[in-house]
Design an enzyme around this catalytic site. Structure first.
Site, PDB file in Angstrom:
ATOM      1  N   SER A  63     -31.782  -7.682 -20.650  1.00 40.34           N
ATOM      2  CA  SER A  63     -32.021  -6.432 -19.922  1.00 40.34           C
ATOM      3  C   SER A  63     -33.205  -5.657 -20.474  1.00 40.34           C
ATOM      4  O   SER A  63     -33.955  -5.029 -19.720  1.00 40.34           O
ATOM      5  CB  SER A  63     -30.760  -5.562 -19.955  1.00 40.34           C
ATOM      6  OG  SER A  63     -29.705  -6.211 -19.280  1.00 40.34           O
ATOM      7  N   HIS A 117     -30.773  -9.070 -29.327  1.00 39.80           N
ATOM      8  CA  HIS A 117     -30.774  -7.884 -30.185  1.00 39.80           C
ATOM      9  C   HIS A 117     -31.293  -8.170 -31.582  1.00 39.80           C
ATOM     10  O   HIS A 117     -31.701  -7.250 -32.287  1.00 39.80           O
ATOM     11  CB  HIS A 117     -29.357  -7.314 -30.303  1.00 39.80           C
ATOM     12  CG  HIS A 117     -28.838  -6.734 -29.040  1.00 39.80           C
ATOM     13  ND1 HIS A 117     -28.983  -5.403 -28.706  1.00 39.80           N
ATOM     14  CD2 HIS A 117     -28.167  -7.298 -28.005  1.00 39.80           C
ATOM     15  CE1 HIS A 117     -28.440  -5.179 -27.528  1.00 39.80           C
ATOM     16  NE2 HIS A 117     -27.942  -6.308 -27.081  1.00 39.80           N
ATOM     17  N   ARG A 146     -21.546 -12.902 -27.508  1.00 37.57           N
ATOM     18  CA  ARG A 146     -21.897 -12.386 -26.181  1.00 37.57           C
ATOM     19  C   ARG A 146     -23.242 -12.933 -25.715  1.00 37.57           C
ATOM     20  O   ARG A 146     -23.362 -13.443 -24.607  1.00 37.57           O
ATOM     21  CB  ARG A 146     -21.921 -10.858 -26.233  1.00 37.57           C
ATOM     22  CG  ARG A 146     -22.212 -10.185 -24.910  1.00 37.57           C
ATOM     23  CD  ARG A 146     -22.106  -8.691 -25.087  1.00 37.57           C
ATOM     24  NE  ARG A 146     -22.484  -7.965 -23.902  1.00 37.57           N
ATOM     25  CZ  ARG A 146     -21.731  -7.065 -23.299  1.00 37.57           C
ATOM     26  NH1 ARG A 146     -20.528  -6.804 -23.744  1.00 37.57           N
ATOM     27  NH2 ARG A 146     -22.174  -6.411 -22.246  1.00 37.57           N
ATOM     28  N   ASP A 147     -24.249 -12.829 -26.552  1.00 40.14           N
ATOM     29  CA  ASP A 147     -25.557 -13.409 -26.248  1.00 40.14           C
ATOM     30  C   ASP A 147     -25.687 -14.805 -26.832  1.00 40.14           C
ATOM     31  O   ASP A 147     -26.733 -15.442 -26.710  1.00 40.14           O
ATOM     32  CB  ASP A 147     -26.678 -12.518 -26.795  1.00 40.14           C
ATOM     33  CG  ASP A 147     -26.687 -11.149 -26.145  1.00 40.14           C
ATOM     34  OD1 ASP A 147     -26.505 -11.090 -24.910  1.00 40.14           O
ATOM     35  OD2 ASP A 147     -26.852 -10.150 -26.856  1.00 40.14           O
ATOM     36  N   ARG A 251     -33.447  -4.302 -31.400  1.00 40.25           N
ATOM     37  CA  ARG A 251     -33.217  -3.582 -30.148  1.00 40.25           C
ATOM     38  C   ARG A 251     -32.406  -2.326 -30.443  1.00 40.25           C
ATOM     39  O   ARG A 251     -31.356  -2.387 -31.072  1.00 40.25           O
ATOM     40  CB  ARG A 251     -32.519  -4.493 -29.143  1.00 40.25           C
ATOM     41  CG  ARG A 251     -32.329  -3.848 -27.790  1.00 40.25           C
ATOM     42  CD  ARG A 251     -32.003  -4.875 -26.739  1.00 40.25           C
ATOM     43  NE  ARG A 251     -31.084  -4.343 -25.756  1.00 40.25           N
ATOM     44  CZ  ARG A 251     -30.627  -5.021 -24.720  1.00 40.25           C
ATOM     45  NH1 ARG A 251     -31.018  -6.270 -24.536  1.00 40.25           N
ATOM     46  NH2 ARG A 251     -29.789  -4.482 -23.869  1.00 40.25           N
ATOM     47  N   SER A 252     -32.878  -1.212 -29.955  1.00 36.53           N
ATOM     48  CA  SER A 252     -32.351   0.082 -30.396  1.00 36.53           C
ATOM     49  C   SER A 252     -31.069   0.518 -29.708  1.00 36.53           C
ATOM     50  O   SER A 252     -30.256   1.223 -30.306  1.00 36.53           O
ATOM     51  CB  SER A 252     -33.410   1.158 -30.177  1.00 36.53           C
ATOM     52  OG  SER A 252     -33.711   1.303 -28.797  1.00 36.53           O
ATOM     53  N   ASP A 253     -30.868   0.127 -28.442  1.00 38.16           N
ATOM     54  CA  ASP A 253     -29.808   0.758 -27.664  1.00 38.16           C
ATOM     55  C   ASP A 253     -28.424   0.558 -28.258  1.00 38.16           C
ATOM     56  O   ASP A 253     -27.564   1.429 -28.146  1.00 38.16           O
ATOM     57  CB  ASP A 253     -29.846   0.311 -26.198  1.00 38.16           C
ATOM     58  CG  ASP A 253     -29.704  -1.188 -26.015  1.00 38.16           C
ATOM     59  OD1 ASP A 253     -30.157  -1.947 -26.891  1.00 38.16           O
ATOM     60  OD2 ASP A 253     -29.143  -1.621 -24.986  1.00 38.16           O
ATOM     61  N   ASP A 389     -23.700  -8.314 -14.842  1.00 44.16           N
ATOM     62  CA  ASP A 389     -23.978  -8.590 -16.252  1.00 44.16           C
ATOM     63  C   ASP A 389     -22.825  -8.166 -17.147  1.00 44.16           C
ATOM     64  O   ASP A 389     -22.344  -8.948 -17.972  1.00 44.16           O
ATOM     65  CB  ASP A 389     -25.260  -7.879 -16.683  1.00 44.16           C
ATOM     66  CG  ASP A 389     -25.695  -8.292 -18.079  1.00 44.16           C
ATOM     67  OD1 ASP A 389     -25.730  -9.513 -18.333  1.00 44.16           O
ATOM     68  OD2 ASP A 389     -25.986  -7.425 -18.907  1.00 44.16           O
ATOM     69  N   ASP A 430     -32.722  -8.671 -13.306  1.00 45.56           N
ATOM     70  CA  ASP A 430     -33.551  -8.600 -14.513  1.00 45.56           C
ATOM     71  C   ASP A 430     -33.422  -9.858 -15.358  1.00 45.56           C
ATOM     72  O   ASP A 430     -34.278 -10.149 -16.198  1.00 45.56           O
ATOM     73  CB  ASP A 430     -33.209  -7.364 -15.339  1.00 45.56           C
ATOM     74  CG  ASP A 430     -31.737  -7.302 -15.721  1.00 45.56           C
ATOM     75  OD1 ASP A 430     -30.916  -8.028 -15.112  1.00 45.56           O
ATOM     76  OD2 ASP A 430     -31.397  -6.523 -16.624  1.00 45.56           O
TER      77      ASP A 430
END
Length: 502
Positions: A63, A117, A146-147, A251-253, A389, A430
């Site tokens: 994403s 991430h 998950r990824d 990755r920050s989120d 997703d 995406d």
């Protein structure tokens, strides 16, 4: 500037093009609205993974890079590749790490090769750099699931134990990303991970890391949900004031909440009851609203789609629920929080459920309602529907089908409303996810795919160029050509439009 036609770019998160069989939730859902639009309007299959969007061969999209690429209108060097460009150099030395000597340093990161991430190789590099100066590394592991494969963490134990032996690393804790990497302000999860990592715990895990990894399948749905556990309860390895914590996720989120518990910032109101003051926080790249020293600088992206729309005084709206809000704002605008005079952001709260397979419709209907209610207030809408997703990550085929049907129903509402009011939809994904739910061995897949995504425009006056293969990078130039706006030179990608019939 006011547009004759309202335009909405609809990003359906995790909706890719897969095989027409029972491994594909999109195919099984048979979404009638999407099927109708694909059949009756100009449609292309465009790349959303691998080299066409700046990733490695066989590397799935995600994403962050998806929205970044869509908004930038060019192929960009993602954080993983940018960091690797430094760490792979034999002559590179980090000034920040070189200044850390004879200290206890806490290193926190997801040990995964999902590359969404984090990258476990960055953990290795940081440890090697730190021990050069006689530092004691205390490692806090986060498992993925998950990824990466649902139970992929076990494959790394030999590597992790080698780090422990070779560099005298203290393996302090393990936490599933469900806890350590929450981004929906479920503070009880993040707090639990923080306490396990940094605060003395009464209970210590008697099993070895290998034994824990091997038993995950017997206790949890995947590595993602591993309850935070402590392997070493020695007081001297608990976090103390003035010590340094390095977050290795780029990755920050999904790191900002944990960062807030370490060093409070203005982004959140939550107060950490176990706050340890005067911590020196270090991140690999800059995180928005986080006061930290950074090891590497991000690529500066100018003249993104949001910039150009703002320069032309086009009123733009960004609409998404909490889980993907950062993607249609921060990432879409080039990895920077930009506050345009022409931009309005609508944050739709995500449903408060443990996992989204329990609520596959998520907040999609509220997103649609927001767009329709504010249709006449804006010219261009940038929208994210997260369902395929977020539910696809659960591995639950039945509920992922429901998630797709929920979004399909919302697309029908938007299509009817926009058509009635002379508006146009551009619909894409995406990255892939929901179209690959089961692998060739019958195992559940919860990670993203390398599949293409659709790009649909509900205007039959458009003729697409069918002679070349396009990617997410071509979307912004296409939007600008459709709006009769010259694309900036920084947008290296081309428009997908061959001709517009008048």
């Amino acid at each position: 500037m006011s547009l004759n036609k309202k335009l909405a770019l609809i990003i359906i998160d995790g909706l890719g093009i897969g095989k027409k069989d029972d491994t594909n939730a999109v195919y099984l859902a048979n979404p009638k609205t999407l099927n109708y639009l694909i059949k009756n309007y100009p449609t292309l299959e465009i790349s959303a993974a691998q080299q066409p969007i700046g990733l490695l061969e066989n590397q799935a999209g995600n994403s962050e890079i998806g929205h970044l690429t869509i908004g930038a209108g060019r192929i960009i060097l993602n954080d993983n590749a940018n960091i690797n460009s430094y760490t792979k150099r034999l002559d590179y030395e980090s000034l920040v790490l070189n200044d850390i000597n004879n200290e206890i340093v806490h290193v926190v990161g997801m040990y995964s090769n999902g590359l969404v991430h984090s990258n476990y190789e960055h953990i290795h590099w940081i440890i090697k750099e730190l021990v050069k100066n006689n530092n004691q590394v205390v490692l806090h592991l986060i498992s993925d699931g998950r990824d990466d494969y649902p139970y992929g963490f076990a494959q790394f134990i030999e590597q992790i134990n080698a780090l422990k032996t070779q560099y005298n690393v203290i393996i302090k804790s393990l936490s599933g990303r469900y806890f350590a990497m929450d981004r929906d302000q479920r503070w009880e999860r993040t707090q639990k991970a923080f306490n396990t990592m940094f605060i003395k715990q009464d209970k210590i895990c008697e099993q070895s890391l290998l034994e824990v990894a091997q038993s995950i399948a017997n206790h949890y749905e995947s590595d993602e949900f591993v309850e935070p556990i402590v392997f070493n309860n020695d007081e001297k390895y608990n976090l103390k004031p003035y010590q340094k914590v390095i977050l290795t996720n780029y990755r920050s989120d999904r790191m900002r909440q944990l960062a807030h518990l370490l060093k409070p910032n203005r982004k959140f109101n939550y107060h950490n009851p176990f706050l340890i003051k005067d911590i020196h926080l270090i991140t690999l790249v800059p995180f928005p609203d986080v006061d930290a020293i950074t090891l590497f600088e991000k690529q500066n992206l100018n003249n993104t789609l949001g910039d150009v729309l703002n320069d032309h005084h086009i009123k733009q709206a960004r609409v998404a629920e909490t889980e993907k809000y950062g993607h249609i704002s921060f990432f879409f605008d080039g990895g920077i929080n930009k506050h345009y005079a022409s931009k309005t952001q609508y944050l739709i709260p995500s449903q408060k459920v443990a996992t989204y397979d329990l609520c596959p419709q998520m907040s999609a209907s509220l997103i649609t309602k927001t767009i329709i209610d504010h249709y006449f207030d804006h010219d261009v809408f940038i929208v994210n529907y997260a369902n395929p997703d977020m539910v696809g990550h659960s591995g639950n085929m039945k509920q992922t089908i429901q998630a797709i049907l929920s979004v399909d129903s919302e697309i029908q509402k938007l299509y009817d409303f926009f058509k009635k009011n002379n508006g146009v939809l551009m619909i894409t994904g995406d990255h892939g996810n929901a179209e690959t739910m089961i692998d060739a061995n019958g195992q559940i897949i919860t990670s993203h795919s390398i599949n293409d995504v659709w790009f649909i425009i509900t205007d039959n006056n458009i003729v697409f160029d069918q002679t070349q293969k396009f990617s997410l990078a071509n979307i912004a130039p296409t939007i600008l050509e459709y709006l009769n706006i010259k694309k900036p030179i920084e947008m290296a990608a081309s428009s997908m439009i061959k001709k517009i019939h008048k």
